[in-house]
Scaffold this motif. Structure first.
Motif, PDB file in Angstrom:
ATOM      1  N   ASP A  71     -83.750 -40.022  49.261  1.00 37.69           N
ATOM      2  CA  ASP A  71     -84.500 -40.917  50.145  1.00 37.69           C
ATOM      3  C   ASP A  71     -84.051 -42.362  49.958  1.00 37.69           C
ATOM      4  OD1 ASP A  71     -86.692 -38.913  51.172  1.00 37.69           O
ATOM      5  OD2 ASP A  71     -86.527 -38.635  49.006  1.00 37.69           O
ATOM      6  N   GLY A  75     -86.291 -42.699  56.237  1.00 39.42           N
ATOM      7  CA  GLY A  75     -85.558 -43.568  55.322  1.00 39.42           C
ATOM      8  C   GLY A  75     -84.516 -44.425  56.017  1.00 39.42           C
ATOM      9  N   VAL A  78     -91.185 -43.707  48.312  1.00 39.14           N
ATOM     10  CA  VAL A  78     -90.486 -43.893  49.585  1.00 39.14           C
ATOM     11  C   VAL A  78     -91.103 -45.003  50.427  1.00 39.14           C
ATOM     12  CG1 VAL A  78     -89.666 -41.509  49.610  1.00 39.14           C
ATOM     13  CG2 VAL A  78     -91.793 -42.083  50.785  1.00 39.14           C
ATOM     14  N   ARG A  97     -87.337 -36.607  57.381  1.00 36.66           N
ATOM     15  CA  ARG A  97     -87.037 -37.243  56.088  1.00 36.66           C
ATOM     16  C   ARG A  97     -85.930 -38.275  56.244  1.00 36.66           C
ATOM     17  NH1 ARG A  97     -85.355 -34.155  50.404  1.00 36.66           N
ATOM     18  NH2 ARG A  97     -85.528 -36.011  49.063  1.00 36.66           N
TER      19      ARG A  97
END
Length: 368
Positions: free
Chosen positions: A40, A214, A271, A210
């Motif tokens: 990430d 990011g 994150v 995901r």
């Protein structure tokens, strides 16, 4: 154009953390338990760096951009995959996987063109628990490079979006990621939220939100570089001795620790807060010329090769361990030494020369 050298150092530290995490699992040490969050961090870093490299460029079109990305990524990807193919067929011969030679060949053929291999086969490549359904069986970490290219496909469109739209896309992606992670948790019956999605057939879909969270978050961070907040952070960190070393140590700490009981909450904290803060701080720090600058440059240079070669090395050592040729205690140090050696060889003798030849050929074609 500013180079953001400390970000190279951060990428190198994160890649080494991933290597040590995987190798320690074989040695039953469980070092850097949250090392998977390095992926990430890489996605955030990639969005930031690409936004910095291409913002404001006139005449940028999809074809030439994707070609540049493939030239940058593919040679080392290929080097790692070929090492992984050798390691995979050794594992097949040793009986540590349910993959047949034919299915092994199919998986490598698909992975050669960045395509996932959806399956229910089990591979025990590192002397630990079997990995079931890995979409890149010959070199498992390369699943993230598939999703890196997916994000790159949308990059030029995203680059034209306003900061508010980018922030909305990023947060919506995070919501989708958490929702899918909850679904996987419920379906598997294993308690504890985890955002480690995308690497296997069972959680592959989760890799899309995901990477988009990011990658787009990194682009949003880059928009903040021209803000007064960035200037204040830059001025403050300029007064901190060894600031870039402290930031690189911080990423290792973030990836190495975290409560087991609150794993899901910790993942989200990393994150959402910790990884973006470290990228922002790293962008604000410029190491002085000399050994410290040389260190962050070297870490940046070795980071991608280490990421691409360490698991094939570990797979081969894991097969040797399971066959009784190697004690488990030797796997961690040997993995580190051999991975660094092969990474340096791959970078200096394969990746860089191949990219140089391809770029020279492309330049010749443009001027012909």
């Amino acid at each position: 154009m500013r180079r953001f050298e400390t970000l190279d150092g951060l990428r190198g530290v994160a890649a080494i953390v991933v290597m040590v995490m995987h190798a320690s699992e074989t040695a039953h040490l469980s070092l850097f338990r949250n090392g998977g969050l390095a992926v990430d961090f890489f996605f955030i870093l990639s969005g930031f760096v690409l936004a910095h490299a291409y913002t404001g460029r006139a005449g940028l079109t999809f074809g030439p951009f994707m070609l540049k990305r493939l030239v940058r990524l593919y040679p080392m990807f290929l080097f790692g995959l070929m090492l992984g193919a050798v390691a995979l067929f050794v594992a097949i011969a040793a009986g540590t996987t349910t993959l047949s030679p034919a299915w092994g060949a199919v998986s490598v053929a698909l992975n050669l063109v960045y395509l996932p291999f959806f399956n229910a086969f089990a591979v025990t490549p590192m002397g630990g628990a079997p990995v079931v359904g890995g979409v890149f069986p010959a070199n498992p970490p390369q699943w993230s490079l598939h999703f890196e290219l997916v994000a790159n496909l949308f990059f030029l469109t995203l680059l034209r979006c306003s900061t508010r739209v980018l922030a909305a896309i990023s947060l919506a992606s995070l919501v989708l990621l958490v929702a899918f992670a909850r679904y996987v948790e419920h379906r598997s019956g294993v308690p504890g939220l985890s955002i480690f999605m995308g690497w296997s057939t069972g959680n592959f879909i989760g890799g899309f939100p995901r990477v988009m969270y990011g990658f787009v978050a990194g682009m949003v961070l880059h928009r903040a570089v021209s803000s007064r907040t960035f200037d204040r952070v830059e001025a403050a960190l300029a007064r901190v001795p060894l600031a870039e070393i402290a930031i690189m140590a911080a990423i290792a700490v973030v990836l190495g620790f975290g409560p087991d009981r609150l794993r899901g909450a910790y993942h989200l904290a990393v994150v959402l807060v910790l990884a973006p803060v470290l990228v922002f701080a790293g962008a604000a720090v410029e190491p002085p010329a000399g050994r410290r600058m040389a260190l962050v440059k070297w870490l940046g240079w070795i980071s991608y090769p280490i990421y691409c070669v360490h698991v094939p090395v570990l797979m081969l050592l894991g097969s040797a361990t399971q066959a009784g040729y190697l004690p488990v205690s030797a796997v961690l140090p040997l993995t580190i030494v051999l991975a660094f050696v092969l990474a340096a060889i791959g970078a200096a003798w394969f990746d860089e020369p191949v990219r140089a030849r391809i770029n020279a050929w492309l330049k010749q074609r443009r001027t012909a």
